[in-house]
Motif scaffolding. Sequence first.
Motif, PDB file in Angstrom:
ATOM      1  N   PRO A 128      14.980   3.006  -4.767  1.00  0.00           N
ATOM      2  CA  PRO A 128      13.834   2.684  -4.430  1.00  0.00           C
ATOM      3  C   PRO A 128      13.387   2.571  -5.553  1.00  0.00           C
ATOM      4  CG  PRO A 128      15.505   4.743  -3.848  1.00  0.00           C
ATOM      5  CD  PRO A 128      16.125   4.483  -4.413  1.00  0.00           C
ATOM      6  N   GLY A 135      11.265   9.345  -4.070  1.00  0.00           N
ATOM      7  CA  GLY A 135      11.677   7.779  -4.423  1.00  0.00           C
ATOM      8  C   GLY A 135      11.673   7.695  -5.508  1.00  0.00           C
ATOM      9  N   PRO A 157       7.795  -0.141   0.791  1.00  0.00           N
ATOM     10  CA  PRO A 157       8.734   1.228   0.019  1.00  0.00           C
ATOM     11  C   PRO A 157       7.031   2.421   0.648  1.00  0.00           C
ATOM     12  CG  PRO A 157       7.904  -0.455  -1.064  1.00  0.00           C
ATOM     13  CD  PRO A 157       8.121  -1.410  -0.172  1.00  0.00           C
ATOM     14  N   ARG A 195       7.873   3.866   3.784  1.00  0.00           N
ATOM     15  CA  ARG A 195       9.373   5.033   3.611  1.00  0.00           C
ATOM     16  C   ARG A 195       8.316   5.935   2.847  1.00  0.00           C
ATOM     17  NH1 ARG A 195       9.411   7.034  -1.624  1.00  0.00           N
ATOM     18  NH2 ARG A 195      10.329   4.993  -2.440  1.00  0.00           N
ATOM     19  N   ASP A 236      15.073   1.556  -0.335  1.00  0.00           N
ATOM     20  CA  ASP A 236      14.218   1.758   1.142  1.00  0.00           C
ATOM     21  C   ASP A 236      14.500   1.147   2.446  1.00  0.00           C
ATOM     22  OD1 ASP A 236      11.888   2.554  -0.900  1.00  0.00           O
ATOM     23  OD2 ASP A 236      12.175   0.647  -1.506  1.00  0.00           O
TER      24      ASP A 236
END
Length: 439
Positions: free
Chosen positions: A262, A269, A326, A329, A355
């Motif tokens: 990710p 992350g 991302p 996310r 991701d």
Amino acid sequence: MDGAHPHPTRPPVLRERGQREVFCGLTSIIWLHRKMPDAFFLVVGSRTCAHLIQSAAGVMIFAEPRFATAIIGEADLAGLSDVNDELDRVVGTLLSRRPDIKLLFLVGSCPSEVIKLDLQRAAQRLNALHAPQTSVVNYSGSGIETTFTQGEDFCLEALAPELPARAGALADVRQARNADAGAPDHPTTQLMVVGALPDIVEDQFNRIFAQLGIEDVVYLPAKSAQTLPAIGPGTRLLLAQPFLGQTTLALQKRGATLIQAPFPFGGEGTALWFKAAAAAFGIDPDHADTVLAPYEARAARALARYRQQLDGKSIFFFPDSQLEVPMARFLARECGMTLIEVGTPYLNRQILAADLSLMPEDVQLSEGQDVEKQLDRARAAKPDIAVCGLGLANPLEAEGLTTKWSIELLFSPVHGFEQAADLAELFARPLIRRDTLRI
């Protein structure tokens, strides 16, 4: 579009192929020129290109920036003058006045593509004239078929052939594998972090890599054109930006291997990003957890304030920067936001695989753009916040929708543990402004 398979219960990706609303790749010069102090970006384009960059950068008239425009005028467009002769003259004048330039980018634009100016051949010709004092390479920043972050992708792709080969890297890897097929090859492996990052973020990352035990870390782009990182079969790529598809392919052709991870936005992350690097280098997972746990906990504490403001709020992403997946996310998992639609110009399933696997099952993804259809869906959904380009922001605000400029995510330090709260604040700020104006 290769890579991870879509989630079996996720709605099918909407494929949009209509009218687009994006900035051109020339905009990326604004953050790239800060990263490479001895490089110069010469846009071969029109006065409109020059005005765009000057406006985006806020350049004062007495400043001497490291970008300029070689103006294509009416005589060039009409074929009344030799554009290549004019370009050679402009480059010669520039380099005689600025001998500190070590790397010169010839940046293509819509006008240079319209008149079929071969900048690749021009770069080769000029490189023969001015090397080794100055290296000349070219890439396209045209907005005809590209989004604004692809400027960085094409710039770094152009640098990939210029990177020196790692001396003996392949032989070292083979020797290690022959000696003990079961041993990790991290003693002969180099980590290359790919994507332009603020210096403060690089410094933070370097400290954490050192704590993990990863010592041979290089960055692309480098801080100097004279210290471009070497590359070879022992190089592992860790992407810092999700829009570097062409760069990744070019570096893989040089023998490098991509680490799937990710992207380092938010505490979770960033932790997963570092853990993926640690696993690729054979580092004990327990050691990685021990090193990263305090950073992740501190990021979570800093995020708590903004989670209160963002939790339960809905968000709609228009396709613009390729950061959408991302970012979505991060906002869903760490800030509690509800994703209505996550649009992105290009959905590279290989780069975004990690991701995508962390996204909510019911999220609607869209690839490409048909701006009128997406505007209709956003109006119907009435999100608490819409993330979009500057061209859509003012009209949507006039209609009563709260917006966030996607380009601000490129100009602000948003990677890593220490910036997790700053990233959340960028999305909370428009909501705070809206509530304040209502009062």
